[in-house]
Structures are given as structure tokens and as C-alpha cells.
Design an enzyme around this catalytic site. Sequence first.
Site, PDB file in Angstrom:
ATOM      1  N   ARG A  49       0.846  -1.203   0.000  1.00  0.00           N
ATOM      2  CA  ARG A  49       0.000   0.000   0.000  1.00  0.00           C
ATOM      3  C   ARG A  49       0.879   1.250   0.000  1.00  0.00           C
ATOM      4  NH1 ARG A  49      -1.384   1.590   4.633  1.00  0.00           N
ATOM      5  NH2 ARG A  49      -2.270  -0.372   5.352  1.00  0.00           N
ATOM      6  N   TYR A 101     -16.936  18.037 -12.731  1.00  0.00           N
ATOM      7  CA  TYR A 101     -17.348  16.636 -12.937  1.00  0.00           C
ATOM      8  C   TYR A 101     -18.351  16.198 -11.850  1.00  0.00           C
ATOM      9  CZ  TYR A 101     -16.949  11.555 -13.191  1.00  0.00           C
ATOM     10  OH  TYR A 101     -17.222  10.223 -13.269  1.00  0.00           O
ATOM     11  N   LYS A 198      -9.571   7.657 -18.676  1.00  0.00           N
ATOM     12  CA  LYS A 198      -9.957   8.279 -19.948  1.00  0.00           C
ATOM     13  C   LYS A 198      -8.787   8.232 -20.942  1.00  0.00           C
ATOM     14  CE  LYS A 198     -13.520   8.857 -17.363  1.00  0.00           C
ATOM     15  NZ  LYS A 198     -13.796  10.079 -16.598  1.00  0.00           N
TER      16      LYS A 198
END
Length: 392
Positions: A49, A101, A198
Site C-alpha cells: 500500500r 465533474y 480516460k
Amino acid sequence: MSDFSTQTKLLHNAYSVDKASNGVSVPIQHASTFHQHDFTQFGQYDYARSGNPTRDALETTIAELEGGSHGFAFSSGMAAVSTSLMLLSSGDHLLITEDVYGGTYRFVTEVLSRFGIEHTFVDMTNLEEVEQSFQPNTKAVFIETPSNPLLKVTDIRAVTGLAKQNDCLTLIDNTFLTPLLQQPLHEGVDVVIHSATKFLAGHSDVVAGLVVVNNEQLAEQIGFLQNSCGAILGPQDCWLVMRGIKTLHARLRQSVETTYQLAEFLDQHPLIERVYYPGLASNDYYAVQAKQAANGGAVLSFEIKHAEAIEQFVDSMQIPVFAVSLGAVESILSYPRRMSHGAMPDDQCDQRGITKGLLRLSVGLEQAEELKADLDQALQVTAAACAASDSA
Ligand SMILES: *Cc1c(COP(=O)(O)O)cnc(C)c1O
């Protein structure tokens, strides 16, 4: 490496050759923990992590591409946005662009607000309004440009300047343009955020987020938050994003070229009410976009004349997938009023120009002439449908 163009750096960066094996692709290290040779001296990695070599490669690559000092990879664009906004503390105030967004809107209004972090939505294209919206407890400004779905463009340098005058950090969502077309750190922005889902990854096959900063102290803070919140990107997904990045220039060049052609085609089409694309010289934001970005990007929006036949239009389009998301190899058509802005009441949508006839097209790699023909035939269907209902 630093004097190469961004185009070349997509391929030739610190990780273009694996140092252990000379492999020309970064190995995927799945280990969740790392053996420590020595009782007192721990190695570079301890628990995945906190750090992992595959993630390091992606994080270093995106930092290099944005011209920053440190990159961070997250499990989604929203993980990148939300973790970055945790730089704020209870009692702080955030200025944020009104057409941000949808997921960011939700996080700011429904999550941050529960922790005593206030916000004001502003029209970032109106500098006077921005200037007047700072409060004594304003600590950060959040920009997204071009915005969704109307592709409004914020003057990054001007807003960053106002933020600095008010001792505020500037954060920007750079998803729509990527570091290839717009490098906000060079305009004075402090934190650059991406949904790598994206354009960066580009193939509709991974969900990922990235953050880049150019400052040791901020890097420490974001690194601490990334490890504390734990929304890290897994090694397999890091690798997919890196593979996507290698072809970013070729994909964007093709998609942007087609977008210009489609914008001009739609702009002159008798069945189109309006085209929104900051690459068109007639667009309100053309000059600002030209100043701070390489071109208009590969997303445009348009309003059809026969809005009452929007369903027939969408059903008639053969090439694009009809979906949320953008920035993929395949063109993606979306209907903001029911998709990205589905949670917004209709009158609010109307007020913001997200009308019944508005569609957004993320342009992929299909042949431009075929996309034009597809749009044209679908527009003819709407005209026929309206003529039929008029005469009925
Ligand atoms: C998709 C998107 C996000 C959210 O990213 P996810 O990867 O879906 O979590 C944030 N900002 C913009 C501009 C986006 O298009």
C-alpha cells in the site's frame, strides 16, 4: 531525459527499460509485502500500500510527463480527487468551478460538507466573480478545464494568480487534455489530477486516477494521504495505464484531427443548433484555449435542432458506443442530461445549457468520413421523425 519532447518521453522515460532485466516493459510486481534483509535497516519497499515498484514506474512517468517532481497513482479518478481534497481541514473553504465533474460535485457537496469543509461554486471563466468569492478561510481553488459538457475554458494562469494572492492552493482536473495538450504545473497550478481511465489509459479497460505535484512538501502530504486513505492503484492496472500512455500521442493526434473535422461539419449542418468546441475559432473560449493548450482536444458537444427526436437520433447512430466516459479508442456518445448530469433537476440543466437536445461526443479512432456520414444519417432520421409527427 528532460530535454526530449513530451511525445518522445511517452516512450523514453526513466522506466522505458527495466533495470533488472533490460525488458522493454515494466514487470508487474504482485507482492503485497517485501522481505527485509536486516533487522534495523528496511529496504525501499515494505508493504505494497505504501509503495510498489510497478506503481513507482507509473508515478514517476506521469510526474515526468506533467513536468512535476512526484506522481501518485490511485484506484480511480475519484480516489485521486477525494484524496487530494483531504489536504483541506475542518473550517476551510474551497472555491470550485460550477460545472465540475459530477462525481467531484457529489464528493464536495455530500461528503466534504459533513466534515466542516465549506465550498462555493463559481463560474471560473468570470475572473471578477472568482476574485470576489474568496473568503478569509478559503484555502484552495479547484479548476476543471475544459469543463463538461459545455467545454467552457478557464484561464488557468489568471485563476492561479488570484489563488496565490489569497494564499490558496490551486488544484486542477486535467483529464480532458492530458499532459500532452496542457501542462498546468507550468501555469502555476499546485496539484494536477487525472482520471487516467480516460485518455491516458485510453482503451476503456481500466479505472485509474493520478496526481502530480512539483513541491516536496505537497508531495509528502499527498503521499501521507495516499497511504492513509489507501485508495492505491494495483500493479496490474498500473501496467495497463503505462501501456496506454505509450500510444497517447498517436491516439490523440488522430482523434483531435477528426474532432476538428467533425466540429466544422456539425457547425455548418442545417440540423444542428449549436456546437461547443474550444478548437473552433468562433468559440467563445478559443483564445484562452489557444493560449494554454496545444489544441481543442478530442471531445465536443452539440445540440441538435429536433431535440424532441433525440431518442431516434441516438438509436440511429451506428458507430459510437452510447455510454458514459470518454477518451477511448472507440468514439463514445453520451447524453449529459440523463448520464453525467442525471442527478441534476431539469430546470437546473436548462439553466446551465444542458438542454434536451445536447449530446457529447468523445472522438475515437474511426474514419472521419464514416463518422460524418453516421452523424448525418442520424440527423436526417430526426428531421424525418419530426416531419412525420407534424403532419400526423
Ligand atoms: C471520469 C472523470 C473523473 C472521475 O474519474 P474515475 O476514474 O471515473 O473515478 C473525474 N474528472 C473527470 C473530468 C472525468 O471525466
